[in-house]
Design an enzyme around this catalytic site. Structure first.
Site, PDB file in Angstrom:
ATOM      1  CD1 TRP A   1      -1.707  -2.407   1.674  1.00 29.39           C
ATOM      2  CD2 TRP A   1      -3.111  -1.308   0.323  1.00 29.39           C
ATOM      3  NE1 TRP A   1      -2.719  -3.282   1.336  1.00 29.39           N
ATOM      4  CE2 TRP A   1      -3.609  -2.638   0.509  1.00 29.39           C
ATOM      5  CE3 TRP A   1      -3.841  -0.439  -0.484  1.00 29.39           C
ATOM      6  CZ2 TRP A   1      -4.782  -3.089  -0.081  1.00 29.39           C
ATOM      7  CZ3 TRP A   1      -5.007  -0.892  -1.075  1.00 29.39           C
ATOM      8  CH2 TRP A   1      -5.468  -2.190  -0.876  1.00 29.39           C
TER       9      TRP A   1
ATOM     10  CE  LYS B   1     -10.078   0.803  -1.459  1.00 31.87           C
ATOM     11  NZ  LYS B   1     -10.644   1.550  -0.315  1.00 31.87           N
TER      12      LYS B   1
ATOM     13  CG  ASP C   1     -33.463  -0.234 -12.725  1.00 31.75           C
ATOM     14  OD1 ASP C   1     -34.583  -0.670 -12.402  1.00 31.75           O
ATOM     15  OD2 ASP C   1     -32.913   0.725 -12.164  1.00 31.75           O
TER      16      ASP C   1
ATOM     17  CD  GLU D   1     -37.951  -0.310 -14.009  1.00 29.00           C
ATOM     18  OE1 GLU D   1     -38.494  -0.614 -12.940  1.00 29.00           O
ATOM     19  OE2 GLU D   1     -36.936   0.394 -14.073  1.00 29.00           O
TER      20      GLU D   1
END
Length: 696
Positions: free
Chosen positions: A157, A192, A413, A468
């Site tokens: 990290w 990350k 959606d 939808e």
């Protein structure tokens, strides 16, 4: 009471091949609710040659054939095939021409600069973490970042030795050579993206294109970490079964993997594959629609607040586990659709895509700025569909799920929110074309959907793509080549609202037969619909499943077959069957049922949250209710099997022949023809009829 009759096939409709009788479930099902479904030959007085003129305003014309001749920039866009469908479209030629030209210009630009949509949609092979020759390469679009590093388990990290470089387009990248022939970033290790904001702060974010993300379940509110997912060849799942062919009419089983187990816990992809898929197959569905597959940090969002668009939701397993599920479905002849959420993104900055928004202008962001970039009812961020990298991200997202996981299509959606600048908020669509084709339309979003549908059907011609949309926008389900948006189906969202209104607000004798028939047939017959009586929406906390609306607390004490059924149980089981069946038979060109409702699942859905003390009690499916022989749930389940088997035999869902011939308000009877069948539904709460003569 309901019955249906099957007249002999007319010469214009050749008989469809069927399985041997021994392999076909019998259509006759009885038991519970004093309701019977029977398939018998029609009396000669009811036989006809088709087509014939209906004696009802609900006569249904044959769908217009599609013309797949593609308009081009050179041809102009003034003579689109959609104008032949509806003369009213001519009054909106300026709108259609503008959006078609914008689509063609965008498509041409992608072809010119990226080598075409197919190449453009392979972004997941370039962005995120990938292996290129003898190195691991990571790329991230973050034009607002002032400096950037890749951090993770592989460097403890500490990103000081893994600083990234930025190109002219805002793409940060780093190339890390393999060590002793092995990737420097091991499979299943955490990573990350660390970047320097313009205000001087450094922030850590989950890579936007990450394919897996996990959190420490032992810590409340723990943030997600990106996980580099690149298993060695021996651990990769290899698909064994081909995609099933596209059915003439989809019979869709809507399911949520996490809540699919009977135990009060999160269920897994493999448990769903082994335990639930066989049930779906046994009930004669041909398509499974999976909810909540894309990673979402808030479980109670039902999967609709997506944080990581390329990541399989880790609560239920790994990417390889999901591949096992899809392959198992294909082995059973079930196609698999995925709920895809491209209408908005979670506002979660720590775990999601919103973390890349640090106040920059919209051209350098995934989202619009200000009010335009925020959905105030959903508390979520709204995409800028005009941005080049947003198009790459979303189109590649679709291709990733289709190519890597063998999904057979999608249910999009929140399409209404995409189609309009007002997102449908406080809007009541009355059907005026000015509501659909004007300044309220978000043309950038429409163009994205046109690009997406064109791409999906080019990559997989047999893809099934469902919208939808509550607004009813015309030509949403016509092909892009004709000037439409390109969806195959839309959900018939007004139907469950009608049933809920009747169940909550009207006595049985107040039900309007013409009102029911109108709701079920009120659709554009040149565009296909998926009908449903209830989906997941109707049973979330604050409401109830249809069976529980009908029978309520008596379901706790009155469902045993060892005692006589009460009037409430008798009525409830009968109406549960009839409502679902008439919706299927008259409401559209396909049918959808949510997991568990086929056997009348009681109560409601409530995900674990602070308000219920993090309970899973209402976030599971009690399959044993349908399996216990002395409980009446088995009758509803058997009826559901028979409904689907009937369509298997007669293919009425895919038939364009649909004629409502009688809506008797006094007798509470609806009679209609669909395909080669005549359906008779008696909604009267106390009367039965012998020798009924309908106005055919």
């Amino acid at each position: 009471m309901l019955c249906l009759t099957a007249p002999s096939c007319s010469p214009s409709l050749p008989p469809r091949p069927s399985r041997p009788a021994a392999d076909r479930p019998g259509p006759g099902i009885s038991g519970g609710g004093n309701v019977r479904l029977s398939a018998v030959p029609a009396p000669s007085s009811l036989r006809w040659s088709w087509p014939r003129k209906a004696k009802s305003k609900f006569s249904v014309p044959v769908s217009a054939p599609r013309d797949y001749t593609m308009a081009t920039a050179e041809d102009g866009v003034g003579d689109l095939p959609i104008y032949d469908l509806d003369p009213k479209f001519a009054g909106f030629k300026e709108h259609f021409s503008y959006r078609m030209k914008k689509y063609l210009d965008q498509k041409h630009s992608i072809e010119k600069h990226e080598g075409g949509l197919e190449e453009f949609s392979k972004g997941y092979l370039k962005f995120g973490i990938n292996t290129e020759n003898d190195a691991t390469v990571y790329r991230e679009w973050a034009p607002a970042a002032m400096d950037a590093q890749l951090i993770g388990d592989f460097n403890n990290w500490n990103g000081s030795g893994h600083r990234m470089t930025k190109d002219n387009y805002g793409v940060w990248s780093i190339r890390i050579s393999h060590v002793n022939g092995k990737p420097a970033i091991p499979h299943n290790s955490k990573v990350k993206f660390r970047f320097h904001r313009g205000d001087g702060l450094w922030v850590d974010r989950v890579p936007a294109w990450i394919r897996y993300a996990t959190f420490d379940a032992s810590k409340f509110g723990a943030p997600y970490d990106g996980v580099h997912w690149d298993p060695p060849s021996g651990e990769r799942y290899v698909f064994k079964h081909p995609r099933p062919r596209k059915p003439d009419a989809p019979r869709i089983y809507e399911a949520h993997v996490g809540m699919s187990g009977e135990k009060p816990e999160v269920s897994t992809y493999r448990e769903f594959a082994d335990n639930v898929l066989p049930r779906i197959k046994a009930n004669n569905y041909n398509t499974v629609q999976l909810m909540a597959i894309m990673e979402h940090s808030y479980y109670a969002s039902f999967g609709y607040h997506v944080t990581n668009f390329f990541a399989v939701s880790s609560r239920s397993g790994t990417p390889e586990d999901l591949k096992y599920l899809v392959d198992k479905a294909h082995s059973l002849g079930l196609r698999v659709l995925m709920d895809v959420v491209h209408s908005h993104a979670s506002s979660n900055k720590t775990d999601g895509l919103n973390g890349y928004d640090v106040g920059q202008n919209t051209q350098e962001s995934y989202f619009h700025t200000g009010e335009r970039g925020y959905h105030k009812l959903w508390d979520s961020r709204l995409f800028n569909y005009a941005n080049w990298e947003v198009l790459r991200f979303l189109l590649s997202n679709l291709r990733y799920w289709m190519d890597e996981f063998m999904f057979d299509g999608f249910r999009f959606d929140g399409v209404t929110s995409m189609l309009y600048n007002h997102h449908g908020i406080n809007m009541s669509f009355a059907g005026s074309y000015k509501e659909y084709f004007g300044l309220d339309t978000d043309v950038d979003a429409v163009v994205y959907l046109m690009l997406a549908n064109h791409l999906m059907h080019k990559l997989l011609p047999e893809a099934t793509v469902v919208a939808e949309d509550v607004s009813g926008m015309p030509v949403l389900c016509r092909s892009v080549d004709e000037g439409g948006v390109g969806f195959d189906y839309r959900l018939a969202m007004a139907i469950p609202d009608r049933w809920i209104d009747y169940l909550k607000n009207k006595d049985d004798l107040e039900w309007s037969m013409s009102g029911i028939a109108h709701t079920l047939t009120n659709r554009r017959y040149t565009e296909k619909c998926i009908a449903y009586a209830e989906s997941h929406d109707q049973s979330i906390v604050g409401d109830k499943t249809m069976a529980f609306l009908l029978m309520d607390k008596e379901m706790y004490t009155g469902m045993s077959d060892l005692q006589p059924a009460s009037p409430t149980i008798d009525r409830g089981i009968a109406l549960q069957k009839m409502i679902h069946f008439i919706t299927m038979a008259l409401g559209g060109d396909g049918y959808l049922n949510f997991m568990g409702n086929e056997f009348g699942h009681p109560e409601w859905i409530d995900f674990p949250r602070e308000g219920n003390n993090w309970s899973y009690d209402k976030c599971r499916r009690q399959w044993s209710l349908a399996d216990i022989d002395h409980l009446r749930y088995k009758y509803m389940n058997a009826f559901d099997q028979a409904m689907n088997a009937l369509d298997d035999k007669f293919s009425f869902l895919s038939s364009s022949k649909q004629i409502v011939s009688d809506m008797n308000e006094e007798k509470k009877i609806i009679v209609f023809e669909r395909g080669d069948l005549v359906f008779v539904f008696n909604f009267h709460p106390s009367k039965t009829y012998d020798g009924l003569q309908s106005r055919m």
